[in-house]
Scaffold this motif. Structure first.
Motif, PDB file in Angstrom:
ATOM      1  N   ARG A  47       0.830  -1.216   0.000  1.00 32.67           N
ATOM      2  CA  ARG A  47       0.000   0.000   0.000  1.00 32.67           C
ATOM      3  C   ARG A  47       0.858   1.257   0.000  1.00 32.67           C
ATOM      4  O   ARG A  47       0.543   2.235  -0.673  1.00 32.67           O
ATOM      5  N   TYR A  48       1.961   1.226   0.764  1.00 32.99           N
ATOM      6  CA  TYR A  48       2.790   2.421   0.927  1.00 32.99           C
ATOM      7  C   TYR A  48       4.035   2.417   0.040  1.00 32.99           C
ATOM      8  O   TYR A  48       4.563   3.478  -0.290  1.00 32.99           O
ATOM      9  N   TYR A  49       4.511   1.215  -0.313  1.00 25.30           N
ATOM     10  CA  TYR A  49       5.717   1.100  -1.147  1.00 25.30           C
ATOM     11  C   TYR A  49       5.427   0.136  -2.304  1.00 25.30           C
ATOM     12  O   TYR A  49       6.012  -0.963  -2.362  1.00 25.30           O
ATOM     13  N   PRO A  50       4.533   0.506  -3.199  1.00 27.26           N
ATOM     14  CA  PRO A  50       4.086  -0.433  -4.239  1.00 27.26           C
ATOM     15  C   PRO A  50       5.198  -0.977  -5.132  1.00 27.26           C
ATOM     16  O   PRO A  50       5.105  -2.094  -5.629  1.00 27.26           O
ATOM     17  N   ARG A  51       6.258  -0.179  -5.335  1.00 28.33           N
ATOM     18  CA  ARG A  51       7.343  -0.638  -6.219  1.00 28.33           C
ATOM     19  C   ARG A  51       8.226  -1.681  -5.556  1.00 28.33           C
ATOM     20  O   ARG A  51       8.958  -2.399  -6.245  1.00 28.33           O
ATOM     21  N   HIS A  52       8.165  -1.778  -4.248  1.00 27.22           N
ATOM     22  CA  HIS A  52       9.068  -2.673  -3.526  1.00 27.22           C
ATOM     23  C   HIS A  52       8.484  -4.061  -3.253  1.00 27.22           C
ATOM     24  O   HIS A  52       9.226  -4.969  -2.882  1.00 27.22           O
ATOM     25  N   VAL A  53       7.182  -4.207  -3.428  1.00 30.60           N
ATOM     26  CA  VAL A  53       6.532  -5.443  -2.968  1.00 30.60           C
ATOM     27  C   VAL A  53       5.739  -6.091  -4.095  1.00 30.60           C
ATOM     28  O   VAL A  53       4.961  -5.432  -4.781  1.00 30.60           O
ATOM     29  N   ASP A  54       5.932  -7.388  -4.259  1.00 29.12           N
ATOM     30  CA  ASP A  54       5.109  -8.214  -5.142  1.00 29.12           C
ATOM     31  C   ASP A  54       4.351  -9.202  -4.253  1.00 29.12           C
ATOM     32  O   ASP A  54       4.931 -10.176  -3.769  1.00 29.12           O
ATOM     33  N   VAL A  55       3.084  -8.934  -4.014  1.00 28.41           N
ATOM     34  CA  VAL A  55       2.318  -9.744  -3.060  1.00 28.41           C
ATOM     35  C   VAL A  55       2.179 -11.194  -3.512  1.00 28.41           C
ATOM     36  O   VAL A  55       1.868 -12.075  -2.692  1.00 28.41           O
ATOM     37  N   GLN A  56       2.388 -11.449  -4.791  1.00 31.00           N
ATOM     38  CA  GLN A  56       2.284 -12.829  -5.282  1.00 31.00           C
ATOM     39  C   GLN A  56       3.401 -13.722  -4.725  1.00 31.00           C
ATOM     40  O   GLN A  56       3.310 -14.944  -4.806  1.00 31.00           O
ATOM     41  N   ASN A  57       4.438 -13.102  -4.180  1.00 29.87           N
ATOM     42  CA  ASN A  57       5.534 -13.887  -3.597  1.00 29.87           C
ATOM     43  C   ASN A  57       5.173 -14.470  -2.234  1.00 29.87           C
ATOM     44  O   ASN A  57       5.934 -15.284  -1.695  1.00 29.87           O
ATOM     45  N   TYR A  58       4.011 -14.065  -1.693  1.00 30.10           N
ATOM     46  CA  TYR A  58       3.667 -14.454  -0.323  1.00 30.10           C
ATOM     47  C   TYR A  58       2.361 -15.235  -0.323  1.00 30.10           C
ATOM     48  O   TYR A  58       1.287 -14.696  -0.554  1.00 30.10           O
ATOM     49  N   ILE A  59       2.493 -16.538  -0.057  1.00 32.25           N
ATOM     50  CA  ILE A  59       1.356 -17.452  -0.105  1.00 32.25           C
ATOM     51  C   ILE A  59       0.908 -17.766   1.323  1.00 32.25           C
ATOM     52  O   ILE A  59       1.738 -18.117   2.174  1.00 32.25           O
ATOM     53  N   PRO A  60      -0.385 -17.623   1.612  1.00 29.38           N
ATOM     54  CA  PRO A  60      -0.867 -17.936   2.963  1.00 29.38           C
ATOM     55  C   PRO A  60      -0.517 -19.369   3.354  1.00 29.38           C
ATOM     56  O   PRO A  60      -0.546 -20.285   2.524  1.00 29.38           O
ATOM     57  N   GLY A  61      -0.167 -19.548   4.602  1.00 30.58           N
ATOM     58  CA  GLY A  61       0.179 -20.883   5.082  1.00 30.58           C
ATOM     59  C   GLY A  61      -0.086 -21.012   6.566  1.00 30.58           C
ATOM     60  O   GLY A  61      -0.056 -20.030   7.310  1.00 30.58           O
ATOM     61  N   SER A  62      -0.366 -22.232   7.001  1.00 29.04           N
ATOM     62  CA  SER A  62      -0.651 -22.474   8.417  1.00 29.04           C
ATOM     63  C   SER A  62       0.532 -23.086   9.154  1.00 29.04           C
ATOM     64  O   SER A  62       0.590 -23.042  10.380  1.00 29.04           O
ATOM     65  N   SER A  63       1.484 -23.620   8.401  1.00 31.41           N
ATOM     66  CA  SER A  63       2.638 -24.230   9.054  1.00 31.41           C
ATOM     67  C   SER A  63       3.645 -23.161   9.464  1.00 31.41           C
ATOM     68  O   SER A  63       3.784 -22.129   8.801  1.00 31.41           O
ATOM     69  N   ILE A  64       4.339 -23.417  10.552  1.00 33.54           N
ATOM     70  CA  ILE A  64       5.348 -22.469  11.030  1.00 33.54           C
ATOM     71  C   ILE A  64       6.425 -22.277   9.969  1.00 33.54           C
ATOM     72  O   ILE A  64       6.904 -21.163   9.755  1.00 33.54           O
ATOM     73  N   ALA A  65       6.790 -23.375   9.284  1.00 32.63           N
ATOM     74  CA  ALA A  65       7.848 -23.303   8.272  1.00 32.63           C
ATOM     75  C   ALA A  65       7.456 -22.349   7.150  1.00 32.63           C
ATOM     76  O   ALA A  65       8.276 -21.546   6.688  1.00 32.63           O
TER      77      ALA A  65
END
Length: 205
Positions: A47-65
């Motif tokens: 939201r604040y740094y759109p050029r720095h972040v690609d949200v597709q790199n972060y997949i929801p997960g329930s495991s600690i790993a």
């Protein structure tokens, strides 16, 4: 960014109030659990740094790993661009939803956004002598202010004038290019004519 520093109740309240202003992909029920996999942090930073972040790199997960993997990706790809760094201890605590851990990270991120917001404001106003008083120049205290910055009239007029001058310069250059292209076509045609004449002379001899 270590896990050792404590933040006050007032600061925590400001953090929660700030988060309530931000539209995220999941409803915020329990901040520690909601942010534990790093996905909402990625959305927040986007939201604040759109050029720095690609949200597709972060997949929801329930495991600690998986949660740790997302936070490590943020720590490697995004936080360094913001001059922030999470310790392994902090990442582990946040991924495990330990009380108070994510609030400390959010406090640092919020402070960074506010600093950048005020730096941008100072940059906009530095050449503006008639900025309009303290109301316009006061420092932002809410990260959302960075998304709603008002450009001073003098700065706007200056940028508008520069844009008009550059547009005019581009127009002049385009005209020159058109003229050169026309001359080039004329010379190419002239060369073809001369070549044809030479060929005819050669055939006659």
């Amino acid at each position: 960014m270590s896990a050792g520093a404590e933040i006050g109740d007032n600061n925590v309240g400001e953090i929660y109030a700030w988060l309530d202003q931000i539209p995220l992909s999941r409803p915020k029920r329990n901040v520690a659990r909601d942010f534990s996999d790093g996905v909402l942090m990625a959305e927040l930073l986007k939201r604040y740094y759109p050029r720095h972040v690609d949200v597709q790199n972060y997949i929801p997960g329930s495991s600690i790993a998986k949660k740790i993997d997302n936070w490590c990706t943020l720590n490697r790809k995004v936080f360094p661009k913001l001059n922030l760094k999470l310790s392994k201890e902090t990442i582990n605590k946040v991924a495990q939803s330990q009380p108070g851990a994510i609030e400390k990270v959010l406090s640092e991120v919020r402070s960074k956004i506010i600093r950048d917001c005020n730096a941008d404001r100072n940059s906009m106003f530095k050449d503006c002598e008639d900025a309009g008083g303290d109301e316009l120049l006061k420092h932002a205290t809410n990260p959302e202010d960075s998304l709603n910055q008002t450009v001073p009239k003098k700065t706007f007029l200056k940028v508008k004038k520069e844009l008009e001058e550059k547009t005019q310069a581009i127009h002049i250059l385009l005209k020159k290019v058109e003229h050169l292209e026309s001359m080039l076509r004329f010379k190419e045609q002239r060369i073809e004519d001369l070549a044809s004449q030479i060929q005819l002379c050669a055939q006659k001899t």
